[in-house]
Every structure is written in structure tokens, then in C-alpha cells.
Design a protein around this motif. Structure first.
Motif, PDB file in Angstrom:
ATOM      1  N   ALA A  29     -20.704   1.206 -38.217  1.00  0.00           N
ATOM      2  CA  ALA A  29     -21.013   2.737 -38.293  1.00  0.00           C
ATOM      3  C   ALA A  29     -21.108   3.139 -36.741  1.00  0.00           C
ATOM      4  O   ALA A  29     -21.029   2.528 -35.996  1.00  0.00           O
ATOM      5  CB  ALA A  29     -22.740   2.804 -38.392  1.00  0.00           C
ATOM      6  N   ALA A  30     -20.692   4.708 -36.520  1.00  0.00           N
ATOM      7  CA  ALA A  30     -20.518   5.295 -35.285  1.00  0.00           C
ATOM      8  C   ALA A  30     -21.840   5.034 -34.467  1.00  0.00           C
ATOM      9  O   ALA A  30     -21.925   4.946 -33.306  1.00  0.00           O
ATOM     10  CB  ALA A  30     -20.166   6.454 -35.527  1.00  0.00           C
ATOM     11  N   ASP A  31     -22.780   4.963 -35.010  1.00  0.00           N
ATOM     12  CA  ASP A  31     -24.122   5.372 -34.569  1.00  0.00           C
ATOM     13  C   ASP A  31     -25.153   3.966 -34.501  1.00  0.00           C
ATOM     14  O   ASP A  31     -26.198   4.017 -34.596  1.00  0.00           O
ATOM     15  CB  ASP A  31     -25.217   6.224 -34.916  1.00  0.00           C
ATOM     16  N   ARG A  32     -24.163   2.951 -34.166  1.00  0.00           N
ATOM     17  CA  ARG A  32     -25.193   1.384 -34.365  1.00  0.00           C
ATOM     18  C   ARG A  32     -26.004   1.003 -33.200  1.00  0.00           C
ATOM     19  O   ARG A  32     -26.393  -0.098 -33.098  1.00  0.00           O
ATOM     20  CB  ARG A  32     -24.174   0.303 -34.598  1.00  0.00           C
ATOM     21  N   GLY A  33     -26.147   1.927 -32.098  1.00  0.00           N
ATOM     22  CA  GLY A  33     -27.095   1.485 -31.053  1.00  0.00           C
ATOM     23  C   GLY A  33     -26.249   1.028 -29.634  1.00  0.00           C
ATOM     24  O   GLY A  33     -25.189   1.118 -29.296  1.00  0.00           O
ATOM     25  N   SER A  34     -27.218  -0.035 -28.988  1.00  0.00           N
ATOM     26  CA  SER A  34     -26.831  -0.637 -27.907  1.00  0.00           C
ATOM     27  C   SER A  34     -26.883  -2.151 -28.076  1.00  0.00           C
ATOM     28  O   SER A  34     -27.437  -2.587 -28.843  1.00  0.00           O
ATOM     29  CB  SER A  34     -27.682  -0.173 -26.608  1.00  0.00           C
ATOM     30  N   VAL A  35     -26.139  -2.783 -26.939  1.00  0.00           N
ATOM     31  CA  VAL A  35     -26.442  -4.309 -27.062  1.00  0.00           C
ATOM     32  C   VAL A  35     -27.379  -4.652 -25.903  1.00  0.00           C
ATOM     33  O   VAL A  35     -27.400  -4.129 -24.696  1.00  0.00           O
ATOM     34  CB  VAL A  35     -24.811  -4.671 -26.515  1.00  0.00           C
ATOM     35  N   TYR A  36     -28.188  -5.537 -26.319  1.00  0.00           N
ATOM     36  CA  TYR A  36     -29.299  -6.124 -25.436  1.00  0.00           C
ATOM     37  C   TYR A  36     -28.898  -7.742 -25.206  1.00  0.00           C
ATOM     38  O   TYR A  36     -29.077  -8.283 -26.204  1.00  0.00           O
ATOM     39  CB  TYR A  36     -30.660  -5.893 -25.874  1.00  0.00           C
ATOM     40  N   VAL A  37     -28.656  -8.021 -24.193  1.00  0.00           N
ATOM     41  CA  VAL A  37     -28.232  -9.533 -24.042  1.00  0.00           C
ATOM     42  C   VAL A  37     -29.687 -10.165 -23.655  1.00  0.00           C
ATOM     43  O   VAL A  37     -30.589  -9.923 -22.690  1.00  0.00           O
ATOM     44  CB  VAL A  37     -27.501  -9.914 -22.834  1.00  0.00           C
ATOM     45  N   LEU A  38     -30.003 -11.337 -24.672  1.00  0.00           N
ATOM     46  CA  LEU A  38     -31.159 -11.967 -24.560  1.00  0.00           C
ATOM     47  C   LEU A  38     -31.075 -13.487 -24.116  1.00  0.00           C
ATOM     48  O   LEU A  38     -31.263 -14.390 -25.064  1.00  0.00           O
ATOM     49  CB  LEU A  38     -31.826 -12.019 -25.839  1.00  0.00           C
ATOM     50  N   ASP A  39     -30.488 -13.589 -23.083  1.00  0.00           N
ATOM     51  CA  ASP A  39     -30.094 -15.022 -22.862  1.00  0.00           C
ATOM     52  C   ASP A  39     -30.857 -15.763 -21.797  1.00  0.00           C
ATOM     53  O   ASP A  39     -30.540 -16.650 -21.249  1.00  0.00           O
ATOM     54  CB  ASP A  39     -28.566 -15.286 -22.654  1.00  0.00           C
TER      55      ASP A  39
END
Length: 164
Positions: A29-39
Motif C-alpha cells: 500500500a502507498a500509505d504503509r508508514g515508516s520503518v523503525y529499526v529495533l536492534d
């Protein structure tokens, strides 16, 4: 994702294979959000086994991969594994997809004392959902340069190295 597998008693359980089942593929989807890296964080005292699955592939397979546990190189070791109540295994599964939003789950085949079975690994009865992170803005939590910590942008060129 991290999966911890342990027997219920003293009898050994042999983990025979891990399979992925993709139940739906759709365009992201075009509106799928942001990426948050949880490492960020600490590991446990158990050396994990590392696996990767390419959800974009027509026939997705779980593959054993070499890994790194706090600087210690871990060789790729495929199934079978032996677990018991006192000897658990930690399976680290990285699901990768660049071209789809996928609904999927894992099946873990086991055997013990002449019995066999399959355990479904899912999201509380529902398939997991993964989507492509291609083109999305990315953020990581920085505790080194920002005390006590805050989310900071990741340049788009660096997102592919974060597993996104």
C-alpha cells in the motif's frame, strides 16, 4: 523474529524442519508508514540459530544462515536440532520482502518418542503481516548522541543495511 523452543519434559524433542506458508501476497500500500529499526538491546545466554526467508519468492523457503551473536560468528547449521526442558534452542528468523505485502506463518515439524507433529507459529492465531520497506522513511533509536534517547532519521541509502 525470535522463537524460543523448549521441550516440556526430560525427553528429547527433535526439531525436524521449519517451513513458511505464505497465505496472501498483495502490492504494498502507498500509505504503509515508516520503518523503525529495533536492534538495540542485549541477548540471552543461548546461542541462536539464524534463518532467512524471502517472501517475494514464488516458493518461499526457510534457509539456515550464518549469524553474529555479539561479535561471535555463528555458522549456518540446518535442521535437525535437539531440545528438551533443560536445553532450549533460539531460532532467529528474518523475513525479507521488497515487492509485496505478505501474510504468512511458520510450521515447525518435530518428533519425540515415536510421535510426530507440527506447531504453527503465528501472530496469536492470525498470520504475520510483512510489507516492503522500499521507499519508506526510516528511524532508529539513538541513545549514544541523544541522552536519554530519541528517534533519529536513517538516510534512505542506509535502510537496506538494517534489514528493512
Amino acid at each position: 523474529m525470535q522463537i524460543t523452543v523448549q521441550g516440556r519434559g526430560s525427553a528429547a524433542v527433535v526439531l525436524e524442519a521449519l517451513h513458511v506458508r505464505v497465505v496472501n501476497r498483495a502490492a504494498p500500500a502507498a500509505d504503509r508508514g515508516s520503518v523503525y529499526v529495533l536492534d538495540d538491546g542485549c541477548g540471552a545466554g543461548i546461542t541462536p540459530r539464524f534463518f532467512s526467508v524471502d517472501l517475494d519468492a514464488h516458493q518461499s523457503l526457510v534457509r539456515s544462515m550464518p549469524g553474529d551473536d555479539a561479535g561471535t560468528k555463528i555458522p549456518a547449521i540446518d535442521f535437525p536440532y535437539r531440545v528438551s526442558l533443560q536445553e532450549p534452542e533460539v531460532l532467529m528468523v528474518s523475513a525479507l520482502n521488497e515487492s509485496c505485502t505478505c501474510d504468512w506463518y511458520l510450521n515447525l515439524d518435530w518428533s519425540s518418542q515415536g510421535r510426530t507433529g507440527t506447531v504453527r507459529i503465528d501472530d496469536n492465531g492470525r498470520p504475520f503481516r510483512s510489507t516492503s520497506t522500499k521507499g519508506l522513511p526510516g528511524y532508529r533509536y539513538d541513545r549514544v548522541y541523544h541522552q536519554p534517547g530519541r528517534w533519529v532519521p536513517i538516510p534512505a541509502a542506509n535502510l537496506s543495511s538494517t534489514g528493512g
